[in-house]
Design a protein around this motif. Structure first.
Motif, PDB file in Angstrom:
ATOM      1  N   VAL A 135       0.818  -1.208   0.000  1.00  0.00           N
ATOM      2  CA  VAL A 135       0.000   0.000   0.000  1.00  0.00           C
ATOM      3  C   VAL A 135       0.854   1.261   0.000  1.00  0.00           C
ATOM      4  N   THR A 136       0.470   2.205  -0.849  1.00  0.00           N
ATOM      5  CA  THR A 136       1.050   3.534  -0.830  1.00  0.00           C
ATOM      6  C   THR A 136      -0.027   4.501  -1.334  1.00  0.00           C
ATOM      7  N   THR A 137       0.368   5.712  -1.662  1.00  0.00           N
ATOM      8  CA  THR A 137      -0.592   6.687  -2.159  1.00  0.00           C
ATOM      9  C   THR A 137      -0.113   7.270  -3.481  1.00  0.00           C
ATOM     10  N   LYS A 138      -1.032   7.828  -4.216  1.00  0.00           N
ATOM     11  CA  LYS A 138      -0.684   8.420  -5.514  1.00  0.00           C
ATOM     12  C   LYS A 138       0.335   9.539  -5.358  1.00  0.00           C
ATOM     13  N   LYS A 139       0.196  10.326  -4.309  1.00  0.00           N
ATOM     14  CA  LYS A 139       1.096  11.467  -4.135  1.00  0.00           C
ATOM     15  C   LYS A 139       2.530  11.043  -3.789  1.00  0.00           C
ATOM     16  N   SER A 140       2.733   9.779  -3.379  1.00  0.00           N
ATOM     17  CA  SER A 140       4.087   9.308  -3.059  1.00  0.00           C
ATOM     18  C   SER A 140       4.947   9.166  -4.303  1.00  0.00           C
ATOM     19  N   GLY A 141       4.302   8.972  -5.459  1.00  0.00           N
ATOM     20  CA  GLY A 141       5.038   8.768  -6.699  1.00  0.00           C
ATOM     21  C   GLY A 141       5.553   7.351  -6.878  1.00  0.00           C
ATOM     22  N   ILE A 142       5.282   6.476  -5.932  1.00  0.00           N
ATOM     23  CA  ILE A 142       5.726   5.072  -6.009  1.00  0.00           C
ATOM     24  C   ILE A 142       4.737   4.290  -6.868  1.00  0.00           C
ATOM     25  N   GLY A 215      -9.849   2.775   5.857  1.00  0.00           N
ATOM     26  CA  GLY A 215      -9.805   4.051   6.560  1.00  0.00           C
ATOM     27  C   GLY A 215      -8.900   5.049   5.870  1.00  0.00           C
ATOM     28  N   LEU A 216      -7.748   4.572   5.389  1.00  0.00           N
ATOM     29  CA  LEU A 216      -6.816   5.446   4.678  1.00  0.00           C
ATOM     30  C   LEU A 216      -7.417   5.943   3.366  1.00  0.00           C
ATOM     31  N   SER A 217      -8.186   5.075   2.693  1.00  0.00           N
ATOM     32  CA  SER A 217      -8.756   5.446   1.386  1.00  0.00           C
ATOM     33  C   SER A 217      -9.815   6.536   1.504  1.00  0.00           C
ATOM     34  N   ALA A 218     -10.290   6.783   2.730  1.00  0.00           N
ATOM     35  CA  ALA A 218     -11.281   7.840   2.927  1.00  0.00           C
ATOM     36  C   ALA A 218     -10.662   9.222   2.779  1.00  0.00           C
ATOM     37  N   THR A 219      -9.318   9.299   2.968  1.00  0.00           N
ATOM     38  CA  THR A 219      -8.664  10.611   2.903  1.00  0.00           C
ATOM     39  C   THR A 219      -7.556  10.692   1.863  1.00  0.00           C
ATOM     40  N   GLU A 220      -7.146   9.543   1.302  1.00  0.00           N
ATOM     41  CA  GLU A 220      -6.035   9.514   0.359  1.00  0.00           C
ATOM     42  C   GLU A 220      -6.410   8.719  -0.885  1.00  0.00           C
TER      43      GLU A 220
END
Length: 329
Positions: A135-142, A215-220
């Motif tokens: 798991v990571t986020t789009k803004k991480s660039g990974i 829970g993380l997907s609710a904000t990221e």
């Protein structure tokens, strides 16, 4: 002379009587202790962290066992698979969730169980797939597993089964833990760390959807890193307890289905629990899954419970499955 002989005989009879009485009392105590072991008044069911799948399922299972057997059963949070098996080995709980691969390591004394084999644990049965989600986020660039080099990456809580999963997936990508800034965090700690920027990514091995990731997907904007087919094939060839899997489109608002791998979740018990008790526990769980609201309950089926177990099944569980005409494959 006769008087001395009579006194000797009387003394001998008294000694024999006391010995037989002591043996009788000891046997009675052993029988009582055995009965207590076979029918405990309280059972501990070890789960995992509150952000995973084991915990909510374990709570539902504990309620079912309590209701159907009359034995008070408590679902307890823990460090999950490896810690759970160690706790059972030490005799400090009765039932636990674990991954099939971790149970195999414990039985064979490998990985985190090197030189400390767990030989007092048997299976109830497998439950559902435990999907490896990176798991990571789009803004991480990974965007790929190779992009994790030099990043701060959680590989699971200490004592959990996520650590070897992460190690083996990195291995087939030509990497080791030395290539990342390793963090040992629970699922909740991992997603909190991603959200506040203290870590970049996390390995999560759990049934999907996983509460912490939801829970993380609710904000990221969530990104689950894909595993390429050649890497999946290499992983399964070397570690055959893995199976091919995917995180479906729409999960965590994902725009596309993501290819990955999985192990299986299973329930295990201490082998010294009586056949009747484990039979009752097994029957209670598998015949009352309609009371479990978690989405994973739909994937749990008695007919699949003996597939890929990898360790010996408890006679009480086998009795139940045999009654249903279910055989090990």
């Amino acid at each position: 002379m006769k008087k001395r002989s009579l006194l000797f005989t009387t003394g001998l009879l008294l000694i024999v009587s006391l010995f037989l009485s002591a043996c009788s009392n000891e046997a009675a105590n052993d029988a009582n202790q055995s009965a207590e072991r076979e029918t405990p008044k309280f059972i501990s069911l070890l789960t995992g962290g509150t952000g995973g799948t084991y915990y909510p399922l374990g709570g539902a299972f504990a309620n079912i066992i309590s209701e159907k057997t009359g034995i008070e059963t408590n679902a307890e949070t823990s460090g999950a698979s490896a810690e759970n098996l160690t706790t059972l080995k030490d005799g400090n709980a009765e039932i636990a969730f674990t991954q099939t691969d971790i149970a195999a390591y414990a039985k064979d004394g490998e990985q985190m169980f090197e030189n400390v084999k767990v030989d007092n644990v048997q299976a109830i049965g497998t439950l559902y797939r435990e999907t490896i989600q990176i798991v990571t986020t789009k803004k991480s660039g990974i965007k790929s597993i190779e992009d994790l080099k030099g990043k701060k990456v959680s590989v699971g809580a200490p004592g959990s089964g996520v650590v070897p999963n992460a190690e083996q997936i990195l291995e087939v990508h030509g990497m080791t833990f030395a290539d990342i800034a390793r963090k040992d965090l629970s699922f909740d700690e991992s997603t909190a760390g991603i959200q506040d920027g203290t870590i970049d990514a996390a390995f999560v091995t759990a049934g999907t959807p996983t509460g912490a990731i939801e829970g993380l997907s609710a904000t990221e904007d969530i990104v689950i890193l894909p595993i390429a087919q050649d890497k999946i094939d290499a992983l399964i060839e070397k570690y055959p307890y893995y199976i091919q899997d995917e995180v479906p489109k729409g999960t965590y608002k994902l725009a596309e289905t993501v290819p990955t791998v999985a192990v299986q979740a299973m329930l295990v018990v201490r082998k010294d629990l009586s056949e009747d008790l484990v039979y009752d526990i097994t029957k209670a769980i598998f015949e009352n899954l309609d009371q479990v609201t978690h989405a994973k309950a739909k994937m749990i089926k008695a007919e699949n419970a003996l597939r890929g177990v990898g360790i010996e099944v408890h006679p009480g569980a086998l009795k139940y499955f045999n009654e249903k005409g279910i055989k090990a494959e």
